[in-house]
Design an enzyme around this catalytic site. Sequence first.
Site, PDB file in Angstrom:
ATOM      1  N   ASP A 138      40.447  -6.084  39.541  1.00 12.16           N
ATOM      2  CA  ASP A 138      40.677  -4.907  38.696  1.00 12.16           C
ATOM      3  C   ASP A 138      40.030  -5.185  37.338  1.00 12.16           C
ATOM      4  O   ASP A 138      38.863  -4.886  37.125  1.00 12.16           O
ATOM      5  CB  ASP A 138      42.181  -4.629  38.605  1.00 12.16           C
ATOM      6  CG  ASP A 138      42.497  -3.397  37.774  1.00 12.16           C
ATOM      7  OD1 ASP A 138      41.555  -2.703  37.370  1.00 12.16           O
ATOM      8  OD2 ASP A 138      43.675  -3.131  37.516  1.00 12.16           O
TER       9      ASP A 138
ATOM     10  N   LYS B  73      37.585  -2.655  41.904  1.00 15.28           N
ATOM     11  CA  LYS B  73      37.778  -1.393  41.182  1.00 15.28           C
ATOM     12  C   LYS B  73      36.665  -1.225  40.147  1.00 15.28           C
ATOM     13  O   LYS B  73      36.019  -2.192  39.782  1.00 15.28           O
ATOM     14  CB  LYS B  73      39.158  -1.387  40.531  1.00 15.28           C
ATOM     15  CG  LYS B  73      40.279  -1.286  41.565  1.00 15.28           C
ATOM     16  CD  LYS B  73      41.633  -1.104  40.905  1.00 15.28           C
ATOM     17  CE  LYS B  73      42.710  -1.000  41.953  1.00 15.28           C
ATOM     18  NZ  LYS B  73      44.056  -0.896  41.355  1.00 15.28           N
TER      19      LYS B  73
ATOM     20  N   ASP C 102      50.253  -5.327  48.213  1.00 13.93           N
ATOM     21  CA  ASP C 102      51.640  -4.860  48.185  1.00 13.93           C
ATOM     22  C   ASP C 102      51.912  -3.869  47.069  1.00 13.93           C
ATOM     23  O   ASP C 102      51.125  -3.700  46.134  1.00 13.93           O
ATOM     24  CB  ASP C 102      52.567  -6.056  47.950  1.00 13.93           C
ATOM     25  CG  ASP C 102      52.502  -6.547  46.500  1.00 13.93           C
ATOM     26  OD1 ASP C 102      51.372  -6.750  46.006  1.00 13.93           O
ATOM     27  OD2 ASP C 102      53.548  -6.677  45.853  1.00 13.93           O
TER      28      ASP C 102
ATOM     29  N   GLU D  61      39.619 -13.596  47.290  1.00 21.75           N
ATOM     30  CA  GLU D  61      40.565 -12.800  46.511  1.00 21.75           C
ATOM     31  C   GLU D  61      40.695 -11.408  47.120  1.00 21.75           C
ATOM     32  O   GLU D  61      39.778 -10.918  47.773  1.00 21.75           O
ATOM     33  CB  GLU D  61      40.072 -12.759  45.049  1.00 21.75           C
ATOM     34  CG  GLU D  61      40.843 -11.892  44.098  1.00 21.75           C
ATOM     35  CD  GLU D  61      42.298 -12.271  43.879  1.00 21.75           C
ATOM     36  OE1 GLU D  61      43.034 -12.394  44.876  1.00 21.75           O
ATOM     37  OE2 GLU D  61      42.719 -12.377  42.718  1.00 21.75           O
ATOM     38  N   ASP D  62      41.840 -10.782  46.917  1.00 16.79           N
ATOM     39  CA  ASP D  62      42.061  -9.450  47.484  1.00 16.79           C
ATOM     40  C   ASP D  62      41.310  -8.373  46.702  1.00 16.79           C
ATOM     41  O   ASP D  62      40.467  -7.675  47.241  1.00 16.79           O
ATOM     42  CB  ASP D  62      43.567  -9.132  47.573  1.00 16.79           C
ATOM     43  CG  ASP D  62      44.317  -9.399  46.259  1.00 16.79           C
ATOM     44  OD1 ASP D  62      43.677  -9.664  45.219  1.00 16.79           O
ATOM     45  OD2 ASP D  62      45.557  -9.335  46.267  1.00 16.79           O
ATOM     46  N   ILE D  63      41.628  -8.254  45.405  1.00 16.66           N
ATOM     47  CA  ILE D  63      41.095  -7.156  44.590  1.00 16.66           C
ATOM     48  C   ILE D  63      40.713  -7.659  43.211  1.00 16.66           C
ATOM     49  O   ILE D  63      41.406  -8.504  42.645  1.00 16.66           O
ATOM     50  CB  ILE D  63      42.166  -6.058  44.399  1.00 16.66           C
ATOM     51  CG1 ILE D  63      42.320  -5.244  45.672  1.00 16.66           C
ATOM     52  CG2 ILE D  63      41.853  -5.143  43.269  1.00 16.66           C
ATOM     53  CD1 ILE D  63      42.920  -3.885  45.437  1.00 16.66           C
TER      54      ILE D  63
ATOM     55  N   GLY E 193      39.483  -8.191  36.234  1.00 17.43           N
ATOM     56  CA  GLY E 193      38.715  -9.422  36.403  1.00 17.43           C
ATOM     57  C   GLY E 193      39.362 -10.627  35.752  1.00 17.43           C
ATOM     58  O   GLY E 193      38.853 -11.750  35.853  1.00 17.43           O
TER      59      GLY E 193
END
Length: 189
Positions: free
Chosen positions: A114, A142, A169, A110-112, A116
């Site tokens: 936040d 984060k 993006d 996964e990228d990020i 969850g």
Amino acid sequence: MNPDIIPRSVVVKVLISEENIQRRVTELALQISNNYSVLDGFFTSPRLLIIGILRGAFIFTADLTRQITIPHEVDFMALSSYGSTTTSGEVRTVMDLREPIENLHILLVEDIIDTGKTLSYLHRILQGRNPASIKTCVMAKKPHNSISIPIDYLGFEIPDVWVVGYGLDYNNCYRNFPYIAELRAEIYS
Ligand code: 5GP
Ligand code: MG
């Protein structure tokens, strides 16, 4: 990348440089390769399936899998939860896997993280398909998430700002930046 070509009208500052990202990807790939290869019977069965979460994790998945030295397969899922920069809180599967995952070792890329919510949703639906195991590899996290899902492999902790680049993006732009950078608030406010 030449710092002169960082587009200052879009980006406040680079949070993670291209060099740091590449170094960390190499470390994660090594850890992943080592950890799976010591699993008893790994090279006979079951198999490892790496699942990249579209669209944000496409570059991370491509870089990571090319440095993983153990046999594995790659597939993608597309999920959706966000408007431009705000979460709707509701996650949907936009594109599912092609094959059943029963008895496979799953590594979610996964990228990020936040809140969850995205990763929790995914974990829940895949768990219901009886894989041999599910592990998670996340590029950036984060600070304020409250998820109970463990992150097995984490790239970086980042502050609570909207970031773009390295696959990430804003309105489907800026994914091509080779670094992870803080987006200017003027762009989205
Ligand atoms: P969560 O469900 O953990 O709140 O949100 C995770 C998803 O939101 C990520 O998969 C990612 O696609 C998106 N997201 C969260 N923060 C950012 C960010 O700063 N930049 C971008 N481009 N996407 C983000
Ligand atoms: Mg995502």
